[in-house]
Design a protein around this motif. Structure first.
Motif, PDB file in Angstrom:
ATOM      1  N   PRO A   1      40.611  37.509  38.409  1.00  0.00           N
ATOM      2  CA  PRO A   1      39.372  37.430  39.059  1.00  0.00           C
ATOM      3  C   PRO A   1      39.344  38.413  40.158  1.00  0.00           C
ATOM      4  O   PRO A   1      40.313  38.905  40.470  1.00  0.00           O
ATOM      5  CB  PRO A   1      39.388  35.848  39.830  1.00  0.00           C
ATOM      6  N   GLY A   2      37.987  38.664  40.332  1.00  0.00           N
ATOM      7  CA  GLY A   2      37.556  39.854  41.420  1.00  0.00           C
ATOM      8  C   GLY A   2      36.957  40.985  40.929  1.00  0.00           C
ATOM      9  O   GLY A   2      37.194  41.367  39.688  1.00  0.00           O
TER      10      GLY A   2
ATOM     11  N   GLY B   1      33.930  30.194  40.151  1.00  0.00           N
ATOM     12  CA  GLY B   1      34.902  29.539  39.068  1.00  0.00           C
ATOM     13  C   GLY B   1      34.186  29.926  37.702  1.00  0.00           C
ATOM     14  O   GLY B   1      34.793  29.276  36.705  1.00  0.00           O
ATOM     15  N   THR B   2      33.434  30.650  37.547  1.00  0.00           N
ATOM     16  CA  THR B   2      32.896  31.237  36.347  1.00  0.00           C
ATOM     17  C   THR B   2      33.081  32.774  35.844  1.00  0.00           C
ATOM     18  O   THR B   2      32.918  33.728  36.744  1.00  0.00           O
ATOM     19  CB  THR B   2      31.430  31.051  36.337  1.00  0.00           C
ATOM     20  N   LEU B   3      33.347  33.011  34.564  1.00  0.00           N
ATOM     21  CA  LEU B   3      33.417  34.297  34.130  1.00  0.00           C
ATOM     22  C   LEU B   3      31.912  34.708  33.391  1.00  0.00           C
ATOM     23  O   LEU B   3      31.612  33.858  32.562  1.00  0.00           O
ATOM     24  CB  LEU B   3      34.499  34.371  32.980  1.00  0.00           C
TER      25      LEU B   3
ATOM     26  N   VAL C   1      43.613  33.002  37.866  1.00  0.00           N
ATOM     27  CA  VAL C   1      43.879  32.747  36.305  1.00  0.00           C
ATOM     28  C   VAL C   1      43.621  34.245  35.635  1.00  0.00           C
ATOM     29  O   VAL C   1      43.068  35.029  36.061  1.00  0.00           O
ATOM     30  CB  VAL C   1      42.837  31.732  35.751  1.00  0.00           C
ATOM     31  N   THR C   2      44.046  34.430  34.364  1.00  0.00           N
ATOM     32  CA  THR C   2      43.963  35.325  33.683  1.00  0.00           C
ATOM     33  C   THR C   2      42.977  35.143  32.384  1.00  0.00           C
ATOM     34  O   THR C   2      43.087  34.071  31.644  1.00  0.00           O
ATOM     35  CB  THR C   2      45.535  35.769  32.967  1.00  0.00           C
ATOM     36  N   SER C   3      42.226  36.086  32.144  1.00  0.00           N
ATOM     37  CA  SER C   3      41.228  36.165  30.991  1.00  0.00           C
ATOM     38  C   SER C   3      41.561  37.179  29.926  1.00  0.00           C
ATOM     39  O   SER C   3      42.248  38.145  30.441  1.00  0.00           O
ATOM     40  CB  SER C   3      39.900  36.456  31.652  1.00  0.00           C
ATOM     41  N   TYR C   4      41.016  36.833  28.604  1.00  0.00           N
ATOM     42  CA  TYR C   4      41.528  37.787  27.594  1.00  0.00           C
ATOM     43  C   TYR C   4      40.286  37.752  26.558  1.00  0.00           C
ATOM     44  O   TYR C   4      39.532  37.012  26.458  1.00  0.00           O
ATOM     45  CB  TYR C   4      42.786  37.045  26.829  1.00  0.00           C
TER      46      TYR C   4
ATOM     47  N   TRP D   1      35.731  39.715  19.531  1.00  0.00           N
ATOM     48  CA  TRP D   1      35.360  38.574  18.418  1.00  0.00           C
ATOM     49  C   TRP D   1      35.818  37.344  19.261  1.00  0.00           C
ATOM     50  O   TRP D   1      34.984  36.232  18.593  1.00  0.00           O
ATOM     51  CB  TRP D   1      36.574  38.649  17.308  1.00  0.00           C
ATOM     52  N   SER D   2      36.505  37.274  20.328  1.00  0.00           N
ATOM     53  CA  SER D   2      36.604  35.958  21.091  1.00  0.00           C
ATOM     54  C   SER D   2      36.972  36.331  22.457  1.00  0.00           C
ATOM     55  O   SER D   2      37.422  37.285  22.559  1.00  0.00           O
ATOM     56  CB  SER D   2      37.734  34.983  20.237  1.00  0.00           C
ATOM     57  N   ILE D   3      36.742  35.280  23.186  1.00  0.00           N
ATOM     58  CA  ILE D   3      37.037  35.269  24.626  1.00  0.00           C
ATOM     59  C   ILE D   3      37.722  34.068  25.175  1.00  0.00           C
ATOM     60  O   ILE D   3      37.177  32.800  24.983  1.00  0.00           O
ATOM     61  CB  ILE D   3      35.823  35.443  25.432  1.00  0.00           C
ATOM     62  N   ARG D   4      38.708  34.224  25.668  1.00  0.00           N
ATOM     63  CA  ARG D   4      39.526  32.913  26.549  1.00  0.00           C
ATOM     64  C   ARG D   4      39.195  33.335  28.095  1.00  0.00           C
ATOM     65  O   ARG D   4      39.771  34.230  28.575  1.00  0.00           O
ATOM     66  CB  ARG D   4      40.888  32.994  26.189  1.00  0.00           C
ATOM     67  N   ASN D   5      38.444  32.518  28.765  1.00  0.00           N
ATOM     68  CA  ASN D   5      38.141  32.712  30.244  1.00  0.00           C
ATOM     69  C   ASN D   5      39.449  32.176  30.983  1.00  0.00           C
ATOM     70  O   ASN D   5      39.556  33.010  31.999  1.00  0.00           O
ATOM     71  CB  ASN D   5      36.862  32.067  30.555  1.00  0.00           C
ATOM     72  N   CYS D   6      39.999  31.110  30.717  1.00  0.00           N
ATOM     73  CA  CYS D   6      41.080  30.749  31.581  1.00  0.00           C
ATOM     74  C   CYS D   6      42.461  29.801  30.557  1.00  0.00           C
ATOM     75  O   CYS D   6      41.679  29.496  29.542  1.00  0.00           O
ATOM     76  CB  CYS D   6      40.893  30.106  32.607  1.00  0.00           C
TER      77      CYS D   6
END
Length: 251
Positions: free
Chosen positions: A233-234, A172-174, A216-219, A246-251
């Motif tokens: 994931p994967g 469950g972790t990026l 989920v999709t990360s950006y 500059w920024s990260i959205r994990n889910c």
């Protein structure tokens, strides 16, 4: 009326008036038989009955009381056995209810146990840190005096590790790896809670491992908020240059 023909049901011998039969009544502790007329006298009367006796009429519902009419053509042991069956049924119902109550007490009264992850479910993934970035040497150590350690806002859990060592990327972790010039090793960030995280002092090459669940999709976003890349994931650790991120959205 004429005598009964051969093969015809002898209603006179089978019929017992409601007031002349045995009745089985229930008391508070045991079953008692109320004998309205002597059984012997009833047998004698049945022998002397003539053909003028009509077949019994069906009993009206109002004639039915809280009693069981005992037929003379059934043995007395049948009714005693019926009483035993009812007693056994009550005992079985009591035992079943008691078993359910005990099972509920054991289910709720015991200590709560932590859930054990299934062997087929998501688990922590062991990841090997990459080699140190190119250009890391004595000159880089001089620059490190004025450098800052990579951070995020809001903050997440982090840990440090030398090149070639391993760490656990939990389910469950990026997980992302950024070189920390202040400690000359890798700084691993664990993005677990869904959010958008803003980065500071993320420079140079690194990598990431997406061990999230639920497809989920990360950006990764650039300076103007533009999407640099998106992924699910994967897969194996993916090398990535953190300079434009500059920024990260994990889910």
């Amino acid at each position: 009326m004429a005598a009964h023909a051969a093969g015809e049901i002898d209603w006179a011998s089978r019929w017992t008036p409601p007031s002349e039969g045995k009745t089985l009544r229930r008391s508070s502790k045991r079953w008692h038989f109320t004998l309205a007329e002597s059984y012997v006298e009833a047998l004698r009367r049945r022998e002397t009955l003539n053909s003028d006796i009509e077949p019994p009429r069906p009993r009206a519902p109002s004639d039915i009381v809280d009693a069981v009419v005992v037929r003379h053509d059934l043995p007395l042991g049948f009714y005693r056995g019926l009483s035993n069956v009812r007693s056994q049924r009550s005992l079985l119902i009591f035992v079943s209810a008691l078993s359910c109550l005990l099972a509920a007490l054991f289910a709720t009264g015991g200590p709560a146990l932590a859930a054990v992850p299934s062997a087929d479910g998501p688990a922590a993934r062991m990841v090997t840190l990459p080699p140190a970035p190119e250009g890391v040497g004595p000159a880089a150590l001089v620059k490190a005096a004025a450098a800052a350690s990579p951070t995020t806002s809001p903050a997440v859990r982090t840990e440090h590790g030398p090149p070639g060592s391993t760490y656990a990327c939990d389910a469950g972790t990026l997980c992302t790896n950024v070189w920390d010039p202040t400690t000359s090793d890798w700084k691993t960030f664990f993005f677990y809670s869904c959010n958008r995280y803003y980065l500071s002092d993320w420079n140079g090459e690194g990598d990431y491992v997406n061990n999230q669940t639920g497809n989920v999709t990360s950006y990764f976003y650039g300076q103007s908020g533009n999407v640099l890349t998106s992924f699910r994931p994967g897969g194996e650790p993916v090398p990535y240059n953190w300079d434009p991120v500059w920024s990260i959205r994990n889910c």
